[in-house]
Motif scaffolding. Structure first.
Motif, PDB file in Angstrom:
ATOM      1  N   ASN B 237     -27.172  25.553  49.705  1.00  0.00           N
ATOM      2  CA  ASN B 237     -26.051  26.493  49.786  1.00  0.00           C
ATOM      3  C   ASN B 237     -25.954  27.093  51.180  1.00  0.00           C
ATOM      4  OD1 ASN B 237     -25.543  26.018  47.103  1.00  0.00           O
ATOM      5  ND2 ASN B 237     -26.544  27.885  46.376  1.00  0.00           N
ATOM      6  N   ARG B 238     -27.111  27.421  51.719  1.00  0.00           N
ATOM      7  CA  ARG B 238     -27.176  27.982  53.070  1.00  0.00           C
ATOM      8  C   ARG B 238     -26.610  26.982  54.080  1.00  0.00           C
ATOM      9  NH1 ARG B 238     -32.726  29.672  52.218  1.00  0.00           N
ATOM     10  NH2 ARG B 238     -33.552  28.171  53.694  1.00  0.00           N
ATOM     11  N   TYR B 240     -24.627  24.537  53.508  1.00  0.00           N
ATOM     12  CA  TYR B 240     -23.197  24.323  53.283  1.00  0.00           C
ATOM     13  C   TYR B 240     -22.397  25.471  53.893  1.00  0.00           C
ATOM     14  CZ  TYR B 240     -18.627  24.199  51.271  1.00  0.00           C
ATOM     15  OH  TYR B 240     -17.271  24.207  51.147  1.00  0.00           O
ATOM     16  N   LEU B 241     -22.846  26.686  53.637  1.00  0.00           N
ATOM     17  CA  LEU B 241     -22.105  27.859  54.131  1.00  0.00           C
ATOM     18  C   LEU B 241     -22.013  27.826  55.651  1.00  0.00           C
ATOM     19  CD1 LEU B 241     -20.720  30.481  53.373  1.00  0.00           C
ATOM     20  CD2 LEU B 241     -22.927  31.622  53.455  1.00  0.00           C
TER      21      LEU B 241
END
Lengths: 639, 257, 232
Positions: B237-238, B240-241
């Protein structure tokens, strides 16, 4: 059809041969590469690496595997590690030493030039794999860690926990997927090669069965690569995956590819013993365990006490006793035979009496349980899952099992078989391990063939042939396809009483008993009489349910077992005529007074290459003489 | 011991399936679960019935072929174990078990317990690699890697791609699988140049394949036979963000403009 | 060539919201805002236990600072809208479609009751918010004529309609479970997971959910039990 064996070894000193060959090779112009089609069967370390590397070069590659994904090839199960002559440990390693260890480990039955090249490119493999992101074990300083392995006195084995094969395969698989995404490789998963198509003396294509729909298709190319692994499943019980089979190389053999040294089959010393007649496969415990485990059996015969009740003085650490220099790290063939011998003496452990202890108590005492857990944690867990016993508390029980086949299709220095345009890589060929393979060398050979040899030799071959020229409408394609169809129809029509597995077990038992760790003329003759009988019954009495145009796992198996039934006979025949002991091939008639393998360099310093001459016909034996200009032929000594 | 098995039988992807009950006597506690099914299949073949199709290959827990649901749990009740390594000593006489294929839109059933997981290959093809051609890279030791990073990378890389995470997830999400590959490569220096691109492309492909979204149940982590951690999903997620926010279009060739 | 194009140019912001992880990030960020709001809202409302003067003064303060109130309301409403939109889309467009054939038997290994009921606790809390606004803000759902001061408005509101008080308590218990899973989940979605801190985050979110739930329930409960007396 007949062949002559020309190994095409480059001239010049050993250490310059590969450089010379690479310079002499003809090249394909970059813009012409896409005009060439290459078929690659098998996507393990050798096939996956080859397909990816050839795709990167710009050839059109079609890759095939019987699994649902190229990531599942059986290379994935290799646990211990991969050798490379990096000498990072400063312990005296060199290309020359890796070459020598491999030749000696193979009991002087491999081709010098090939083995030297293997040792040379071993260093590139590690660099390549690290660049791909293979998470090898590291030291605190950030450098790569090494462990030692059987048959070597230096630490040259690189590893990724007990999952080295998995990580190397994922590296090759990811490189392959990258080429699939780029469009240079087209992947055919769940497709099994059932025949080779030879046109005008050149390998030009394959017949494959779509294992989901049952449809048979012909694929044509300018060259065919077989990287389909070994035939260890001929024993039925082996450490191979259930799907591993000989069909691809056996079909190629029947189309004219010479089969070399089929009797060189390796029995791995450290597997979990058989527990019952339902047993479907044997599980390997990495040889690396022998770094810290001590192998022993009770001194007394028929000792039924549990391990902890047997005092130190009543234990026989037989490898340490017999081979003090290498101890528990003696090569695989020697360790396996020693285990068989002590069990034959009635000193085996476990309910079946076919097992020896691999004991970690001393290492746990010396290094602590945490250190052992870090090194082998996953292996210990696996052992406990399978046996229900905790190896931190009670010693493991191990016994040898069929594991690897050094024999395979004969290839020359270019990895080309006796059929022009048919290249054979990895375990499927016979090239580098002689009569016995050292631990952590299979991964090395697969990747060397796939990444660093075939891209050069394939270019040289293709540069000398025109692309295309035949298509799927060629009469040879229709004939090959029809033959496969007929065979399928025959299998489905027999409708006998015995299952495919029953026949496979029967065959495996005969070969294990008569042509396993110890072989003799009487037993081999018995097997040579027995196997055709089993085969005959098989074709009359096997039962295959279902149809050919659906996913039918029994139909997949029956074709493979039919080929094992033919290969099995050749294996035994090869063992029968090789009247010497060398490496894993141990003829009981030929041993030293201490019970070691006794080679006969006068008469058997050759590779035995078999030519197929027709069903139920005696095959013709060709010999490739082995010359040793750089090493001195000597009795192997691991004492 | 004697077991009763309810097994999902489905002839092909296009035909409906149903549960069929089988009585399996004579099971030894030393058998693996698949060996128990082998025994059943041998009997079915001799009776002239169609044997139960299930995927399997290495039978030592590493190839990732095997896997189906046993009583609603992927690979069965023993944690950290693939079904090929699950042994019958884990069950008791008289048990009645339900065997079903892993179910997800992205994993269509091919036959009985065997499914099509090619979606995973396509996700890897979208970016689960380091773009390096075969050749002569730098010496392996010229790139020191912190031991802990190498170890964590190895933890993530031990994913066998069996699909148990998808099967266990109430949303049939494949985030654990994708994040394992993103972590394996993202934790190593070799993986840095493509880190952003990898996250964007792999997640885009994940969505193409009709897997669900992550709602942080944690079922995937519990079902994973290789102990892949939820921490990897956070890392993904990190990645991707960061990638989504900092992404800029590739500069066109020429450079002068 | 590749079947996946990297989203580019103007579509990038939209791509963030089009991606399943992007939507989760939107839910996490709006979750942080809403989490801040419920905390402040609860602390503000608990002033009711300090007597009519305090709570009435607090109400007056809010009403008089329009320049603060409306921006806050807009941010909150936008957050709620985005939170719901993302959740609705993920559930309907992705999750419900990802497994069209249900298992005959499916076990839950570790997922919490709170996690499994997010999909229900969310809509019920959402409905509650609408009702709560109609009840005490716009007064459309207020029973009878409302007293002028905030303190008595609350007390009459619940006493005239005990069912409303009970619904408040049920909704707030669901809010508590929603927060328990939601708070640790937002850390995970935003990429914060570490073996040293995540256990604390999970305990913290449990505690937080409990405190908010109890705090909010205490008001209708106190009214029903007549702990808070009417002053009109």
């Amino acid at each position: 059809m007949s062949f002559t064996l020309d190994a095409r070894i480059p001239s010049g000193p050993l250490e310059n041969k590969w450089d010379k060959a690479k310079f002499d090779f003809k090249l394909v112009n970059p813009s012409n590469k896409r005009k060439y089609n290459i078929i690659c069967v098998g996507t393990g370390l050798a096939g996956g690496a080859a397909a990816a590397s050839l795709g990167e070069l710009g050839y059109n590659v079609k890759a095939f595997c019987y699994q649902d994904s190229p990531r599942r090839a059986h290379s994935i199960a290799a646990q211990g590690g991969i050798n490379a002559a990096k000498n990072y440990q400063n312990d005296g390693d060199s290309v020359q030493r890796l070459f020598y260890d491999t030749i000696k480990g193979g009991d002087f039955r491999a081709r010098e030039a090939n083995v030297y090249r293997l040792a040379q490119v071993s260093v590139n493999i590690i660099d390549q794999c690290v660049a791909q992101g293979v998470p090898f074990a590291r030291e605190y300083g950030g450098t790569l860690a090494n462990r030692s392995f059987g048959g070597a006195q230096v630490s040259r084995t690189f590893y990724a926990r007990g999952q080295t094969g998995q990580q190397l395969l994922l590296g090759a698989y990811q490189a392959l997927e990258r080429q699939i995404d780029a469009g240079s490789v087209k992947m055919y998963s769940r497709h099994e090669m059932l025949d080779l198509i030879v046109i005008d003396g050149r390998a030009r294509g394959i017949v494959v069965r779509d294992m989901v729909t049952g449809q048979l298709d012909v694929h044509i190319a300018d060259a065919v690569i077989l990287a389909t692994g070994g035939y260890g499943n001929v024993f039925y019980l082996s450490t191979n995956a259930k799907g591993c089979n000989t069909t691809a190389i056996w079909r190629a053999h029947k189309k004219g590819a010479g089969f070399a040294n089929p009797c060189f089959t390796q029995i791995h010393p450290t597997c979990i013993p058989v527990s019952g007649d339902y047993q479907s496969k044997l599980t390997l415990m990495s040889e690396s365990l022998r770094n810290d485990g001590r192998i022993w059996v009770p001194l007394k015969q028929g000792d039924t006490r549990t391990a902890d009740q047997i005092p130190e003085a009543e234990r026989d650490y037989y490898l340490e006793r017999m081979y003090p220099a290498y101890g528990n790290l003696a090569p695989r063939d020697i360790s396996s035979r020693a285990a068989k011998r002590v069990c034959d003496e009635g000193r085996g452990v476990g309910t079946s009496g076919r097992g020896v202890y691999l004991d970690f108590a001393e290492s746990i005492g010396r290094l602590g349980q945490v250190a052992i857990e870090q090194r082998y944690g996953n292996l210990f867990e696996m052992y406990e899952r399978i046996t229900g016993e905790n190896p931190y508390k009670v010693p493991m029980r191990i016994y040898p099992a069929s594991h690897y086949t050094m024999g395979g299709l004969w290839v020359d220095y270019h990895l080309q078989s006796t059929i022009p345009g048919l290249f054979v890589l990895g375990e499927a060929n016979f090239s580098d391990h002689g009569a016995n393979r050292l631990g952590a060398s299979a991964l090395m050979q697969g990747l060397a063939d796939g990444y660093f040899v075939i891209p050069f030799t394939m270019g040289n071959y293709l540069a000398q042939v025109k692309p295309g020229g035949v298509d799927e409408n060629h009469p040879a394609c229709a004939a090959a396809k029809r033959e496969v169809e007929e065979r399928t129809k025959t299998f489905l029509g027999i409708n006998g009483k015995k299952t495919v597995d029953e026949f496979h077990r029967e065959l495996g038992q005969v070969i294990w008993d008569e042509c396993g760790m110890g072989r003799n003329a009487k037993g081999l003759d018995h097997a040579l009489a027995r196997i055709p009988e089993i085969r005959e019954e098989f074709w009359k009495n096997v039962k295959v349910p279902g149809s050919g145009n659906e996913l039918n796992q029994e139909l997949e198996k029956v074709g493979r077992v039919a080929d094992f039934l033919e290969l099995g006979e050749l294996l035994v025949r090869d063992a029968r005529v090789r009247e010497e002991s060398c490496g894993a091939h141990f003829r009981e008639e030929y041993q030293t007074p201490e019970g070691e393998a006794l080679r006969d360099d006068q008469n058997f310093c050759h590779s035995a290459v078999w030519e197929y001459t027709g069903d139920n016909q005696e095959p013709v034996l060709h010999k490739e003489a082995l010359t040793f200009d750089n090493v001195h032929l000597q009795q192997r000594n691991y004492k | 011991m004697r077991l009763t098995l309810n097994i999902w039988r489905q002839k092909s992807a296009n035909e409906p399936g149903k549960m069929v009950k089988y009585d399996v006597p004579g099971v030894s506690e030393h058998m693996s679960f698949l060996e128990m099914l082998d025994v059943l299949n041998q009997r079915l073949i001799k009776q002239g019935d169609d044997p139960v199709v299930f995927e399997h290959d290495c039978r030592e827990g590493i190839c990732g072929c095997c896997g189906f649901m046993i009583d609603g749990v992927p690979h069965g009740p023993q944690r950290g174990t693939t079904v090929c390594q699950l042994h019958m000593r884990y069950f008791k006489d008289g048990d009645e078990l339900y065997l079903e294929p892993f179910r997800a839109e992205a994993f269509p059933v091919v036959k009985d317990l065997l499914i099509d997981r090619s979606a995973f290959d396509r996700i890897i093809a979208a970016g689960g690699y380091v773009s390096v051609n075969t050749g002569s890279p730098q010496d392996a030791n010229s790139l020191p890697i912190m031991k802990q990073c190498a170890d964590m990378s190895m933890d993530a890389a031990s994913c066998i791609g069996c699909g148990a995470c998808v099967a266990a997830c109430p949303n049939a999400s494949a985030m654990l699988f994708v994040s394992a590959k993103i972590s394996h490569l993202g934790l190593l220096p070799q993986g840095q140049p493509e880190r952003d691109r990898r996250a964007l492309r792999m997640l885009a492909q994940l969505q193409e394949e009709a897997f669900g979204a992550c709602t942080n149940y944690g079922e995937c982590e519990a079902a994973c036979p290789k102990g892949i951690k939820l921490e990897n999903i956070a890392r993904m997620n990190r990645d991707y963000l960061k990638a989504a926010l900092s992404y800029r279009e590739e500069a066109s060739a020429g450079g002068a403009a | 060539m590749s079947s996946v194009a990297v989203p580019s140019g103007f579509g990038r912001t939209a791509a963030l919201f089009n991606s399943v992880v992007g939507k989760k990030i939107v839910m996490a960020v709006t979750g942080v805002i809403l989490f801040g709001f419920v905390t402040v809202h609860m602390i503000g409302n608990l002033q009711i236990f300090l007597g009519p003067d305090r709570i009435n003064a607090y109400g007056k303060f809010l009403q008089e600072n329009v320049e603060l109130l409306w921006p806050a309301r807009i941010i909150l409403l936008t957050s709620v809208a985005l939170h719901i939109l993302a959740a609705w889309q993920l559930t309907m467009l992705n999750n419900f479609k990802a497994r069209p054939v249900a298992y005959v038997k499916k076990a839950a290994l570790v997922s919490t009751y709170a996690a499994r009921t997010m999909v229900w606790s969310g809509p019920i809390v959402g409905f509650f918010i609408v009702y709560h606004i109609l009840h005490f803000t716009t007064m459309h759902a207020y029973p009878g004529v409302a007293p002028d001061d905030v303190y008595n408005k609350v007390i009459y509101g619940f006493q005239r309609q005990p069912a409303a008080a009970i619904f408040y308590m049920v909704a707030n218990i669901l809010l508590a479970t929603h927060l328990y899973h939601g708070v640790w989940s937002l850390f995970q979605t935003l990429g914060v997971n570490h073996p040293r801190y995540t256990p604390w985050i999970k305990t913290g979110s449990k505690l937080f959910g409990f405190v908010i739930g109890m705090g909010n329930c205490s008001i209708p409960l106190a009214v029903l039990l007549k702990v808070l007396p009417r002053t009109l």
